[in-house]
Motif scaffolding. Sequence first.
Motif, PDB file in Angstrom:
ATOM      1  N   ARG A 257       0.835  -1.206   0.000  1.00 22.04           N
ATOM      2  CA  ARG A 257       0.000   0.000   0.000  1.00 22.04           C
ATOM      3  C   ARG A 257       0.870   1.256   0.000  1.00 22.04           C
ATOM      4  O   ARG A 257       0.576   2.234  -0.710  1.00 22.04           O
ATOM      5  CB  ARG A 257      -0.916  -0.039   1.221  1.00 22.04           C
ATOM      6  CG  ARG A 257      -2.111   0.875   1.124  1.00 22.04           C
ATOM      7  CD  ARG A 257      -3.033   0.699   2.333  1.00 22.04           C
ATOM      8  NE  ARG A 257      -3.792  -0.549   2.264  1.00 22.04           N
ATOM      9  CZ  ARG A 257      -3.683  -1.532   3.136  1.00 22.04           C
ATOM     10  NH1 ARG A 257      -2.810  -1.447   4.140  1.00 22.04           N
ATOM     11  NH2 ARG A 257      -4.427  -2.616   3.019  1.00 22.04           N
ATOM     12  N   LEU A 260       2.322   1.784  -3.505  1.00 21.63           N
ATOM     13  CA  LEU A 260       1.306   2.171  -4.489  1.00 21.63           C
ATOM     14  C   LEU A 260       0.830   3.601  -4.280  1.00 21.63           C
ATOM     15  O   LEU A 260       0.586   4.332  -5.250  1.00 21.63           O
ATOM     16  CB  LEU A 260       0.128   1.203  -4.426  1.00 21.63           C
ATOM     17  CG  LEU A 260       0.434  -0.214  -4.927  1.00 21.63           C
ATOM     18  CD1 LEU A 260      -0.722  -1.151  -4.606  1.00 21.63           C
ATOM     19  CD2 LEU A 260       0.730  -0.209  -6.420  1.00 21.63           C
ATOM     20  N   GLU A 261       0.684   4.012  -3.025  1.00 19.70           N
ATOM     21  CA  GLU A 261       0.292   5.395  -2.773  1.00 19.70           C
ATOM     22  C   GLU A 261       1.376   6.364  -3.224  1.00 19.70           C
ATOM     23  O   GLU A 261       1.076   7.433  -3.771  1.00 19.70           O
ATOM     24  CB  GLU A 261      -0.028   5.576  -1.285  1.00 19.70           C
ATOM     25  CG  GLU A 261      -1.309   4.861  -0.867  1.00 19.70           C
ATOM     26  CD  GLU A 261      -1.619   5.005   0.605  1.00 19.70           C
ATOM     27  OE1 GLU A 261      -0.806   5.633   1.332  1.00 19.70           O
ATOM     28  OE2 GLU A 261      -2.670   4.495   1.040  1.00 19.70           O
ATOM     29  N   ALA A 264       1.083   6.403  -7.037  1.00 17.97           N
ATOM     30  CA  ALA A 264      -0.098   7.125  -7.513  1.00 17.97           C
ATOM     31  C   ALA A 264       0.122   8.632  -7.457  1.00 17.97           C
ATOM     32  O   ALA A 264      -0.289   9.369  -8.373  1.00 17.97           O
ATOM     33  CB  ALA A 264      -1.316   6.731  -6.677  1.00 17.97           C
ATOM     34  N   LEU A 287      -0.970  -0.415 -11.564  1.00 18.94           N
ATOM     35  CA  LEU A 287      -1.092   0.057 -10.187  1.00 18.94           C
ATOM     36  C   LEU A 287      -2.457  -0.324  -9.607  1.00 18.94           C
ATOM     37  O   LEU A 287      -2.562  -0.730  -8.442  1.00 18.94           O
ATOM     38  CB  LEU A 287      -0.901   1.570 -10.129  1.00 18.94           C
ATOM     39  CG  LEU A 287       0.475   2.097 -10.582  1.00 18.94           C
ATOM     40  CD1 LEU A 287       0.503   3.616 -10.543  1.00 18.94           C
ATOM     41  CD2 LEU A 287       1.586   1.537  -9.707  1.00 18.94           C
ATOM     42  N   ALA A 290      -2.518  -4.090  -8.832  1.00 22.75           N
ATOM     43  CA  ALA A 290      -1.751  -4.377  -7.624  1.00 22.75           C
ATOM     44  C   ALA A 290      -2.489  -3.899  -6.376  1.00 22.75           C
ATOM     45  O   ALA A 290      -2.491  -4.578  -5.339  1.00 22.75           O
ATOM     46  CB  ALA A 290      -0.373  -3.716  -7.706  1.00 22.75           C
ATOM     47  N   TYR A 291      -3.148  -2.754  -6.476  1.00 23.23           N
ATOM     48  CA  TYR A 291      -3.904  -2.235  -5.336  1.00 23.23           C
ATOM     49  C   TYR A 291      -5.031  -3.190  -4.960  1.00 23.23           C
ATOM     50  O   TYR A 291      -5.275  -3.469  -3.784  1.00 23.23           O
ATOM     51  CB  TYR A 291      -4.466  -0.856  -5.672  1.00 23.23           C
ATOM     52  CG  TYR A 291      -5.114  -0.161  -4.492  1.00 23.23           C
ATOM     53  CD1 TYR A 291      -4.346   0.597  -3.608  1.00 23.23           C
ATOM     54  CD2 TYR A 291      -6.478  -0.265  -4.256  1.00 23.23           C
ATOM     55  CE1 TYR A 291      -4.925   1.227  -2.519  1.00 23.23           C
ATOM     56  CE2 TYR A 291      -7.068   0.356  -3.164  1.00 23.23           C
ATOM     57  CZ  TYR A 291      -6.288   1.102  -2.304  1.00 23.23           C
ATOM     58  OH  TYR A 291      -6.860   1.717  -1.222  1.00 23.23           O
ATOM     59  N   ALA A 332       3.001  -5.017  -6.128  1.00 24.89           N
ATOM     60  CA  ALA A 332       2.820  -3.602  -5.835  1.00 24.89           C
ATOM     61  C   ALA A 332       4.125  -2.824  -5.947  1.00 24.89           C
ATOM     62  O   ALA A 332       4.183  -1.762  -6.577  1.00 24.89           O
ATOM     63  CB  ALA A 332       2.222  -3.437  -4.437  1.00 24.89           C
ATOM     64  N   ALA A 336       5.092  -0.047  -8.744  1.00 24.00           N
ATOM     65  CA  ALA A 336       5.435   1.294  -8.290  1.00 24.00           C
ATOM     66  C   ALA A 336       6.786   1.736  -8.841  1.00 24.00           C
ATOM     67  O   ALA A 336       6.952   2.887  -9.270  1.00 24.00           O
ATOM     68  CB  ALA A 336       5.446   1.336  -6.757  1.00 24.00           C
TER      69      ALA A 336
END
Length: 386
Positions: A257, A260-261, A264, A287, A290-291, A332, A336
């Motif tokens: 997480r 990915l954040e 993003a 992305l 994966a999320y 993830a 990323a």
Amino acid sequence: MDFTLNDEQRQIYEYGARLAQQYDHRYWLDHARRHAFPHEMFRRIAEDGFLGLMVPQDYGGAGLGMTEMALFMEGTANQGVPLLMMVVGPCMSLSLLSKYGTEFHKRELLPAACRGDIQFCFAITEPGAGSNSMQIRTLARRSGNRFSLSGEKTFITGADVADYCLVVARTTPHDQVGRRTEGFTLFAVNLKQKGVDMQRVRIAIPLPEEQWTLFFDEVDLGPEDVVGEIDGGFDILFHTLNPERIILGGLCCGIGRFALEKAARYASERVVFGQPIGAHQGVQHPLARAYTAVEMASLMTRRAAWEFDNGMPAGASANMAKYAAAEAGIEAVDAAVQAHGGSGFTEDVGLYELYPLMRLLRTAPVNRELCLSYIGQKVMGMPRSY
């Protein structure tokens, strides 16, 4: 099953964000690159009462369960702060001692460990016995009511900063037992004791916690050091292996997480050919996939923790959670890094260093093949494959 978090659980889950105000991903990464244990951060975690999450209040802990421990781990990993020492100490060792330890363990060692005055590590793996733990050869020979421990353990996380180690040994050699699960005993061994030595295992992964090989040469142990029943230690191990898989599931989901954040945000800000790269499905869809995988693995992890806390068989869910979370975490971090392009490999971004950790957790402490074998045999009813 209701996976809605109560107020206390929500506070535990969100603790990572508060911790990161002072000890963030950059702090963790600096220590990881130097292989330096983050003592200051662990003192803060101890002061805030989280080392004893799974220890009863009578022994200095919070009296909570596996769900809260998994939420703590996932919440800190959400901030890019994975804490492997929390796995082998507060999760595996302290919770086990609170159930099976002697009065000395419960009244003296547990309160000290909850305060952060002492730390624990856990030793089962040997050079000739990894996943095939039935073949361990570390032996505690009996003489009256005392034991002489000799043998070797390897890949022991944090042995250099630990004061005690829960050691899985044989008190009856494997060729003298009727069933291969017989003859195991757990001991709480003081690592400062005569006859204990250690050697660093150099791992090519940036981590604050180092790996060690422990050598035991006729270490003198007494009945006060025995955890649980003599020769009955194998049953106790099931109370540590499932929690280990569950808590690492939470760690993998959190790191996935976090990555990915970060990706993003970058994809929304990075403009190429006149528009943000996140507007391109070739960047956006990996992305998003994966999320989705991370969130599904997170739900399975919470299911496994709920089953464990409610006294239900948690082996199936724990193995599925560990498998799904490790795979999702790798996907993830890889997505990323790819979204960042060349900058994803720079030290300034601080993302690529998470990949080898995720790759490690696909293999350890239980590899994905054994997770799948468990699911195939125990859940789906197919023949034993190993």
